[in-house]
Design a protein around this motif. Structure first.
Motif, PDB file in Angstrom:
ATOM      1  N   ASN A 156       4.767   3.587 -10.938  1.00 40.03           N
ATOM      2  CA  ASN A 156       3.507   4.406 -10.668  1.00 40.03           C
ATOM      3  C   ASN A 156       3.249   4.363  -9.234  1.00 40.03           C
ATOM      4  O   ASN A 156       2.873   3.358  -8.583  1.00 40.03           O
ATOM      5  CB  ASN A 156       2.414   3.769 -11.377  1.00 40.03           C
ATOM      6  CG  ASN A 156       2.380   4.143 -12.692  1.00 40.03           C
ATOM      7  OD1 ASN A 156       2.915   5.277 -13.325  1.00 40.03           O
ATOM      8  ND2 ASN A 156       1.662   3.437 -13.578  1.00 40.03           N
ATOM      9  N   TYR A 178       1.511   5.420  -5.590  1.00 41.46           N
ATOM     10  CA  TYR A 178       0.436   5.809  -5.205  1.00 41.46           C
ATOM     11  C   TYR A 178       0.344   5.813  -3.589  1.00 41.46           C
ATOM     12  O   TYR A 178       1.003   4.967  -2.867  1.00 41.46           O
ATOM     13  CB  TYR A 178      -0.584   4.368  -5.549  1.00 41.46           C
ATOM     14  CG  TYR A 178      -0.873   4.135  -7.052  1.00 41.46           C
ATOM     15  CD1 TYR A 178      -1.848   4.858  -7.711  1.00 41.46           C
ATOM     16  CD2 TYR A 178      -0.311   3.172  -7.152  1.00 41.46           C
ATOM     17  CE1 TYR A 178      -1.874   4.702  -9.078  1.00 41.46           C
ATOM     18  CE2 TYR A 178      -0.329   2.599  -8.585  1.00 41.46           C
ATOM     19  CZ  TYR A 178      -1.432   3.630  -9.549  1.00 41.46           C
ATOM     20  OH  TYR A 178      -1.378   3.271 -10.705  1.00 41.46           O
ATOM     21  N   ASN A 223      -2.790  -1.737  -9.386  1.00 39.99           N
ATOM     22  CA  ASN A 223      -1.840  -1.829 -10.633  1.00 39.99           C
ATOM     23  C   ASN A 223      -0.968  -2.753 -10.191  1.00 39.99           C
ATOM     24  O   ASN A 223      -0.001  -2.598  -9.555  1.00 39.99           O
ATOM     25  CB  ASN A 223      -1.344  -0.398 -10.784  1.00 39.99           C
ATOM     26  CG  ASN A 223      -0.410  -0.316 -11.948  1.00 39.99           C
ATOM     27  OD1 ASN A 223       0.138  -1.385 -12.327  1.00 39.99           O
ATOM     28  ND2 ASN A 223       0.115   0.939 -12.571  1.00 39.99           N
ATOM     29  N   GLY A 225       2.813  -0.735 -10.191  1.00 41.74           N
ATOM     30  CA  GLY A 225       2.343  -0.202  -8.928  1.00 41.74           C
ATOM     31  C   GLY A 225       3.221  -0.518  -7.651  1.00 41.74           C
ATOM     32  O   GLY A 225       3.858  -1.438  -7.599  1.00 41.74           O
ATOM     33  N   TYR A 276       2.718   1.006  -3.632  1.00 41.47           N
ATOM     34  CA  TYR A 276       1.657   1.550  -2.613  1.00 41.47           C
ATOM     35  C   TYR A 276       2.583   2.149  -1.633  1.00 41.47           C
ATOM     36  O   TYR A 276       3.332   1.326  -0.833  1.00 41.47           O
ATOM     37  CB  TYR A 276       0.734   0.679  -2.426  1.00 41.47           C
ATOM     38  CG  TYR A 276      -0.502   0.459  -3.740  1.00 41.47           C
ATOM     39  CD1 TYR A 276      -1.305   1.127  -4.098  1.00 41.47           C
ATOM     40  CD2 TYR A 276       0.302  -0.580  -4.663  1.00 41.47           C
ATOM     41  CE1 TYR A 276      -2.021   0.878  -5.114  1.00 41.47           C
ATOM     42  CE2 TYR A 276      -0.515  -0.715  -5.874  1.00 41.47           C
ATOM     43  CZ  TYR A 276      -1.737  -0.052  -6.129  1.00 41.47           C
ATOM     44  OH  TYR A 276      -2.488  -0.160  -7.197  1.00 41.47           O
TER      45      TYR A 276
END
Length: 336
Positions: A59, A61, A155, A159, A161
């Motif tokens: 995921n 971001y 996350n 996650g 970033y």
């Protein structure tokens, strides 16, 4: 563990020392880059150091730090979405298949799923316009805790970033020695350990350093060819800095996925000075690349260089990475 010392040494090294020669009809451009290996080599000491890789679906971001041109944001957003969307071969997702060849100690491969899961706009420069490497972690903390707008989720399961700084932001060693880097957050700053990467927009500060081969390295002491408009190769999405930045983004995504905690895939035995899977292929974009030649790439109808297709008809030129099976730099546009 000297975390700050490690952080200071992990970067996307782009010291381009250019040489060139010309004839009346043809120009070829070269730079010294000792870590280019397009051909197979038994001299590459790439090893697995038993740490994790990003095997779960990622995921991703995005944190837009500073004032961003919406057109530039759209180009980067389309590139990220190209990882998980169909496009004509050779596509961005085809390029990522080389990354998925890397495994952890359980035999799990790096994921082939990268989903853009959220965006945060830090348009008020929460950490000022003058940033250190450690500032990136404070930017992430602000993005996941702020009350001024909808925060990003923290996350720590899957996650990743990505901090992108705008053209007016000065970052420690940006342009002088780095175009981007990856690392992981400290629990003392963010609360958990999560992988992240930073990439800067070089358009006004150092396009010749961080947007090659779309921008001319003015510090090289060599004049660009007549009519080149200071560009070596046309940028497929119309902005040399953004097109160059995309190649740095994918460089860092490849390395943070294969070495997220600095204890997985890299060459050498010293994690304070790792040579990672994208470092081995700096400046190589197609077959025959190495030693300063970008290699064989495609040209669009305007003559702009590219080697991958993306969503919405987008085209991108990104560097190759080390293929552990073929034991050479490789991309889906390879001629062999």
């Amino acid at each position: 563990m000297q975390n700050l010392h490690l952080l200071a040494l992990l970067f996307y090294s782009t010291f381009f020392q250019f040489l060139a020669f010309s004839s009346t009809q043809n120009y070829q451009y070269y730079y010294n880059q000792e870590k280019n290996y397009e051909g197979s080599s038994d001299l590459i000491d790439l090893k697995y150091h038993m740490g994790p890789v990003l095997a779960s679906s990622i995921n991703l971001y995005l944190i837009w730090y500073g004032q961003w041109n919406p057109k530039h944001q759209s180009t980067i957003r389309d590139f990220i979405n190209s990882f998980s969307s169909p496009a004509p071969y050779p596509s961005v997702s085809d390029w990522w298949r080389t990354i998925t060849l890397y495994t952890d100690q359980t035999g799990s491969n790096i994921t082939n799923t990268i989903i853009l899961s959220g965006e945060f706009h830090d348009f008020k420069y929460s950490q000022t316009k003058y940033l250190t490497r450690l500032s990136m972690q404070s930017i992430i903390k602000n993005a996941v805790t702020t009350s001024n707008q909808r925060p990003l989720p923290l996350n720590y399961h899957n996650g990743l970033y990505l901090v992108l700084t705008s053209s007016d932001v000065l970052v420690q060693e940006f342009c002088r020695a780095v175009c981007g880097f990856h690392y992981f957050t400290f629990p003392s700053v963010v609360g958990v350990t999560i992988p992240y990467a930073w990439i800067g927009y070089s358009g006004t500060q150092c396009p010749g350093m961080c947007a090659y081969p779309f921008a001319w390295p003015k510090y090289s002491g060599i004049k660009p060819p007549p009519g080149s408009n200071d560009h070596i190769m046309g940028a497929p999405n119309g902005d040399p800095a953004i097109d160059g930045m995309i190649s740095v983004i994918v460089h860092e995504l490849a390395e943070v996925s294969s070495n997220p905690l600095i204890n997985a895939w890299y060459a050498g035995d010293d994690p304070t000075a790792p040579t990672e899977i994208a470092d081995l292929c700096l400046g190589v974009y197609g077959s025959g690349g190495g030693g300063g030649y970008v290699g064989v790439v495609y040209k669009d109808s305007w003559g702009n260089g590219y080697n991958l297709n993306g969503v919405k008809g987008r085209k991108f030129l990104v560097q190759w990475v080390w293929n552990p099976v073929r034991r050479r730099c490789f991309g889906p546009n390879a001629l062999d």
